[in-house]
Design a protein around this motif. Sequence first.
Motif, mmCIF file in Angstrom:
data_model
loop_
_atom_site.group_PDB
_atom_site.id
_atom_site.type_symbol
_atom_site.label_atom_id
_atom_site.label_comp_id
_atom_site.label_asym_id
_atom_site.label_seq_id
_atom_site.Cartn_x
_atom_site.Cartn_y
_atom_site.Cartn_z
ATOM 1 N N LEU A 45 6.717 -7.737 -5.568
ATOM 2 C CA LEU A 45 6.992 -7.201 -6.905
ATOM 3 C C LEU A 45 6.399 -5.803 -7.055
ATOM 4 N N ALA A 46 5.214 -5.570 -6.514
ATOM 5 C CA ALA A 46 4.581 -4.248 -6.593
ATOM 6 C C ALA A 46 5.424 -3.196 -5.881
ATOM 7 N N VAL A 47 5.963 -3.542 -4.728
ATOM 8 C CA VAL A 47 6.822 -2.612 -3.987
ATOM 9 C C VAL A 47 8.093 -2.327 -4.781
ATOM 10 N N PHE A 48 8.682 -3.374 -5.363
ATOM 11 C CA PHE A 48 9.881 -3.211 -6.182
ATOM 12 C C PHE A 48 9.608 -2.306 -7.379
ATOM 13 N N ALA A 49 8.497 -2.559 -8.086
ATOM 14 C CA ALA A 49 8.151 -1.783 -9.282
ATOM 15 C C ALA A 49 7.872 -0.320 -8.935
ATOM 16 N N ALA A 50 7.175 -0.092 -7.844
ATOM 17 C CA ALA A 50 6.883 1.287 -7.422
ATOM 18 C C ALA A 50 8.174 2.013 -7.076
ATOM 19 N N GLY A 51 9.114 1.307 -6.473
ATOM 20 C CA GLY A 51 10.412 1.891 -6.149
ATOM 21 C C GLY A 51 11.208 2.283 -7.376
ATOM 22 N N GLU A 52 10.982 1.582 -8.485
ATOM 23 C CA GLU A 52 11.645 1.886 -9.756
ATOM 24 C C GLU A 52 10.919 2.979 -10.527
ATOM 25 N N TRP A 54 7.790 2.696 -11.894
ATOM 26 C CA TRP A 54 6.901 2.181 -12.933
ATOM 27 C C TRP A 54 5.449 2.254 -12.475
ATOM 28 N N SER A 55 4.547 2.369 -13.428
ATOM 29 C CA SER A 55 3.112 2.354 -13.160
ATOM 30 C C SER A 55 2.678 0.908 -12.904
ATOM 31 N N VAL A 56 1.992 0.682 -11.790
ATOM 32 C CA VAL A 56 1.602 -0.670 -11.378
ATOM 33 C C VAL A 56 0.086 -0.762 -11.286
ATOM 34 N N SER A 57 -0.468 -1.829 -11.838
ATOM 35 C CA SER A 57 -1.894 -2.121 -11.736
ATOM 36 C C SER A 57 -2.033 -3.504 -11.101
ATOM 37 N N ARG A 58 -2.692 -3.575 -9.947
ATOM 38 C CA ARG A 58 -2.760 -4.826 -9.175
ATOM 39 C C ARG A 58 -4.166 -5.391 -9.202
ATOM 40 N N GLN A 59 -4.282 -6.681 -9.477
ATOM 41 C CA GLN A 59 -5.523 -7.431 -9.374
ATOM 42 C C GLN A 59 -5.283 -8.532 -8.333
#
Length: 99
Positions: A45-52, A54-59
């Motif tokens: 999901l993080a890879v998908f969101a970064a490709g779109e 969007w700002s991603v914050s991962r815990q």
Amino acid sequence: MYDCQHDSYTGFSVNTPSPAFVPVLTGSLTALAHDASASANLDELAVFAAGEGWSVSRQPLSLTIQGVSLQAALQINHRFGRHLVISCALRREPPATFG
């Protein structure tokens, strides 16, 4: 609106923007993994969101994405909802006005 108690109808108006401007619901989406084995889904999901873009914050067991539209949130839920718990807080800008 219909008032059942007094058997009367009360009208109200909504100030809507011009037809050229269509407001969009946007906000943040949070995905939670049930356990460590689902963290690979968070990575995907993080890879998908970064490709779109969007700002991603991962815990460790969660991921938050900022700037998601309603349509994108529904797509994410459809794609990742079997493995992750998806929650979303969306708002309309500008807010609807009544009067």
